[in-house]
Design a protein around this motif. Structure first.
Motif, PDB file in Angstrom:
ATOM      1  N   LYS A  59     -10.736   4.774 -38.557  1.00 56.42           N
ATOM      2  CA  LYS A  59     -11.102   6.212 -38.479  1.00 56.42           C
ATOM      3  C   LYS A  59     -12.554   6.133 -38.215  1.00 56.42           C
ATOM      4  O   LYS A  59     -13.155   6.849 -37.360  1.00 56.42           O
ATOM      5  CB  LYS A  59     -11.006   6.927 -39.802  1.00 56.42           C
ATOM      6  N   GLU A  60     -13.557   5.073 -38.959  1.00 61.69           N
ATOM      7  CA  GLU A  60     -14.854   4.968 -38.540  1.00 61.69           C
ATOM      8  C   GLU A  60     -15.194   4.362 -37.305  1.00 61.69           C
ATOM      9  O   GLU A  60     -16.054   4.796 -36.413  1.00 61.69           O
ATOM     10  CB  GLU A  60     -15.461   3.866 -39.598  1.00 61.69           C
ATOM     11  N   GLN A  61     -14.206   3.685 -36.562  1.00 65.64           N
ATOM     12  CA  GLN A  61     -14.476   3.247 -35.379  1.00 65.64           C
ATOM     13  C   GLN A  61     -14.117   4.323 -34.304  1.00 65.64           C
ATOM     14  O   GLN A  61     -14.778   4.226 -33.174  1.00 65.64           O
ATOM     15  CB  GLN A  61     -13.368   1.850 -35.146  1.00 65.64           C
ATOM     16  N   GLN A  62     -13.215   5.139 -34.420  1.00 60.32           N
ATOM     17  CA  GLN A  62     -12.682   6.226 -33.546  1.00 60.32           C
ATOM     18  C   GLN A  62     -14.074   7.073 -33.532  1.00 60.32           C
ATOM     19  O   GLN A  62     -14.285   7.632 -32.491  1.00 60.32           O
ATOM     20  CB  GLN A  62     -11.478   6.834 -34.094  1.00 60.32           C
ATOM     21  N   ALA A  63     -14.562   7.160 -34.615  1.00 66.18           N
ATOM     22  CA  ALA A  63     -15.885   8.286 -34.590  1.00 66.18           C
ATOM     23  C   ALA A  63     -16.891   7.704 -33.928  1.00 66.18           C
ATOM     24  O   ALA A  63     -17.594   8.447 -33.104  1.00 66.18           O
ATOM     25  CB  ALA A  63     -15.984   8.689 -36.074  1.00 66.18           C
ATOM     26  N   LEU A  64     -17.131   6.291 -34.118  1.00 64.70           N
ATOM     27  CA  LEU A  64     -18.367   5.759 -33.559  1.00 64.70           C
ATOM     28  C   LEU A  64     -17.869   5.624 -31.904  1.00 64.70           C
ATOM     29  O   LEU A  64     -18.701   6.148 -31.174  1.00 64.70           O
ATOM     30  CB  LEU A  64     -18.412   4.206 -33.968  1.00 64.70           C
ATOM     31  N   GLU A  65     -16.726   5.547 -31.551  1.00 64.72           N
ATOM     32  CA  GLU A  65     -16.541   5.556 -30.021  1.00 64.72           C
ATOM     33  C   GLU A  65     -16.541   7.005 -29.598  1.00 64.72           C
ATOM     34  O   GLU A  65     -17.015   7.257 -28.518  1.00 64.72           O
ATOM     35  CB  GLU A  65     -14.933   4.965 -29.745  1.00 64.72           C
ATOM     36  N   PRO A  95       0.953  -5.948 -56.872  1.00 67.78           N
ATOM     37  CA  PRO A  95       1.041  -6.270 -55.371  1.00 67.78           C
ATOM     38  C   PRO A  95       1.278  -5.232 -54.484  1.00 67.78           C
ATOM     39  O   PRO A  95       0.421  -5.149 -53.357  1.00 67.78           O
ATOM     40  CB  PRO A  95       1.835  -7.670 -55.462  1.00 67.78           C
ATOM     41  N   GLN A  96       1.957  -4.479 -54.698  1.00 67.99           N
ATOM     42  CA  GLN A  96       2.559  -3.393 -53.700  1.00 67.99           C
ATOM     43  C   GLN A  96       1.346  -2.362 -53.581  1.00 67.99           C
ATOM     44  O   GLN A  96       1.104  -1.945 -52.471  1.00 67.99           O
ATOM     45  CB  GLN A  96       3.914  -2.900 -53.983  1.00 67.99           C
ATOM     46  N   THR A  97       0.820  -1.983 -54.695  1.00 69.45           N
ATOM     47  CA  THR A  97       0.058  -0.984 -54.598  1.00 69.45           C
ATOM     48  C   THR A  97      -1.433  -1.646 -54.099  1.00 69.45           C
ATOM     49  O   THR A  97      -2.207  -1.087 -53.358  1.00 69.45           O
ATOM     50  CB  THR A  97      -0.532  -0.488 -56.127  1.00 69.45           C
ATOM     51  N   GLN A  98      -1.669  -2.728 -54.413  1.00 64.30           N
ATOM     52  CA  GLN A  98      -2.744  -3.723 -53.698  1.00 64.30           C
ATOM     53  C   GLN A  98      -2.728  -3.502 -52.175  1.00 64.30           C
ATOM     54  O   GLN A  98      -3.663  -3.344 -51.447  1.00 64.30           O
ATOM     55  CB  GLN A  98      -2.789  -5.160 -53.992  1.00 64.30           C
ATOM     56  N   GLN A  99      -1.445  -3.855 -51.709  1.00 67.04           N
ATOM     57  CA  GLN A  99      -1.177  -3.574 -50.178  1.00 67.04           C
ATOM     58  C   GLN A  99      -1.348  -2.373 -49.584  1.00 67.04           C
ATOM     59  O   GLN A  99      -2.015  -2.161 -48.602  1.00 67.04           O
ATOM     60  CB  GLN A  99       0.384  -3.894 -49.907  1.00 67.04           C
ATOM     61  N   GLN A 100      -1.062  -1.310 -50.522  1.00 68.48           N
ATOM     62  CA  GLN A 100      -1.472   0.307 -50.193  1.00 68.48           C
ATOM     63  C   GLN A 100      -3.013   0.402 -49.993  1.00 68.48           C
ATOM     64  O   GLN A 100      -3.401   1.114 -49.137  1.00 68.48           O
ATOM     65  CB  GLN A 100      -0.699   1.060 -51.037  1.00 68.48           C
ATOM     66  N   VAL A 101      -3.806  -0.123 -50.891  1.00 65.44           N
ATOM     67  CA  VAL A 101      -5.213  -0.219 -50.768  1.00 65.44           C
ATOM     68  C   VAL A 101      -5.687  -0.945 -49.911  1.00 65.44           C
ATOM     69  O   VAL A 101      -6.444  -0.216 -49.013  1.00 65.44           O
ATOM     70  CB  VAL A 101      -5.882  -0.904 -51.968  1.00 65.44           C
ATOM     71  N   LEU A 102      -4.787  -1.961 -49.396  1.00 70.66           N
ATOM     72  CA  LEU A 102      -5.492  -2.755 -48.060  1.00 70.66           C
ATOM     73  C   LEU A 102      -5.210  -1.861 -46.988  1.00 70.66           C
ATOM     74  O   LEU A 102      -6.151  -1.868 -46.024  1.00 70.66           O
ATOM     75  CB  LEU A 102      -4.828  -4.008 -48.146  1.00 70.66           C
ATOM     76  N   ASP A 103      -4.156  -1.219 -46.829  1.00 71.52           N
ATOM     77  CA  ASP A 103      -3.777  -0.395 -45.987  1.00 71.52           C
ATOM     78  C   ASP A 103      -4.621   0.606 -45.644  1.00 71.52           C
ATOM     79  O   ASP A 103      -5.105   1.125 -44.551  1.00 71.52           O
ATOM     80  CB  ASP A 103      -2.313   0.238 -45.886  1.00 71.52           C
ATOM     81  N   PHE A 104      -5.015   1.382 -46.647  1.00 68.28           N
ATOM     82  CA  PHE A 104      -5.898   2.588 -46.692  1.00 68.28           C
ATOM     83  C   PHE A 104      -7.290   1.948 -46.245  1.00 68.28           C
ATOM     84  O   PHE A 104      -8.167   2.800 -45.238  1.00 68.28           O
ATOM     85  CB  PHE A 104      -6.170   3.113 -48.094  1.00 68.28           C
ATOM     86  N   VAL A 105      -7.857   0.885 -46.600  1.00 65.89           N
ATOM     87  CA  VAL A 105      -9.095   0.392 -45.795  1.00 65.89           C
ATOM     88  C   VAL A 105      -8.854   0.222 -44.694  1.00 65.89           C
ATOM     89  O   VAL A 105      -9.815   0.513 -43.772  1.00 65.89           O
ATOM     90  CB  VAL A 105      -9.397  -0.800 -46.846  1.00 65.89           C
ATOM     91  N   ALA A 106      -7.876  -0.498 -44.257  1.00 63.04           N
ATOM     92  CA  ALA A 106      -7.608  -0.533 -42.619  1.00 63.04           C
ATOM     93  C   ALA A 106      -7.700   0.872 -42.039  1.00 63.04           C
ATOM     94  O   ALA A 106      -8.281   1.114 -40.868  1.00 63.04           O
ATOM     95  CB  ALA A 106      -6.320  -1.289 -42.177  1.00 63.04           C
ATOM     96  N   PHE A 107      -7.011   1.891 -42.529  1.00 62.55           N
ATOM     97  CA  PHE A 107      -7.055   3.126 -41.994  1.00 62.55           C
ATOM     98  C   PHE A 107      -8.623   3.668 -41.892  1.00 62.55           C
ATOM     99  O   PHE A 107      -8.937   4.202 -40.870  1.00 62.55           O
ATOM    100  CB  PHE A 107      -6.218   4.124 -42.877  1.00 62.55           C
ATOM    101  N   LEU A 108      -9.421   3.541 -43.013  1.00 62.15           N
ATOM    102  CA  LEU A 108     -10.691   4.079 -42.863  1.00 62.15           C
ATOM    103  C   LEU A 108     -11.392   3.415 -41.852  1.00 62.15           C
ATOM    104  O   LEU A 108     -12.266   4.122 -41.254  1.00 62.15           O
ATOM    105  CB  LEU A 108     -11.275   3.725 -44.400  1.00 62.15           C
ATOM    106  N   LYS A 109     -11.276   1.968 -41.743  1.00 66.91           N
ATOM    107  CA  LYS A 109     -12.004   1.242 -40.664  1.00 66.91           C
ATOM    108  C   LYS A 109     -11.656   1.898 -39.165  1.00 66.91           C
ATOM    109  O   LYS A 109     -12.655   1.971 -38.423  1.00 66.91           O
ATOM    110  CB  LYS A 109     -11.826  -0.047 -40.832  1.00 66.91           C
TER     111      LYS A 109
END
Length: 57
Positions: free
Chosen positions: A32-38, A16-30
């Protein structure tokens, strides 16, 4: 199996702790993608601002 299904499966095998890290990384990537679009949108606006001001007259 789709890529999304593979990601979900692999993430589901983690602790579960590692799953949270994966979820946090997905949020980071999203974010980053939003900032690039902006940034792209800001560049388009800056490039075309004189033309838009002329059209607004």
């Amino acid at each position: 199996m789709t890529l999304v299904e593979k990601i979900a499966f692999e993430a589901g095998t983690l602790q579960p702790q590692t799953q949270q890290q994966v979820l946090d990384f997905v949020a980071f990537l999203k974010q980053k993608e939003q900032q690039a679009l902006e940034a792209d949108m800001d560049a388009i606006i800056a490039e075309n601002l004189p033309a838009w001001k002329e059209l607004a007259k």
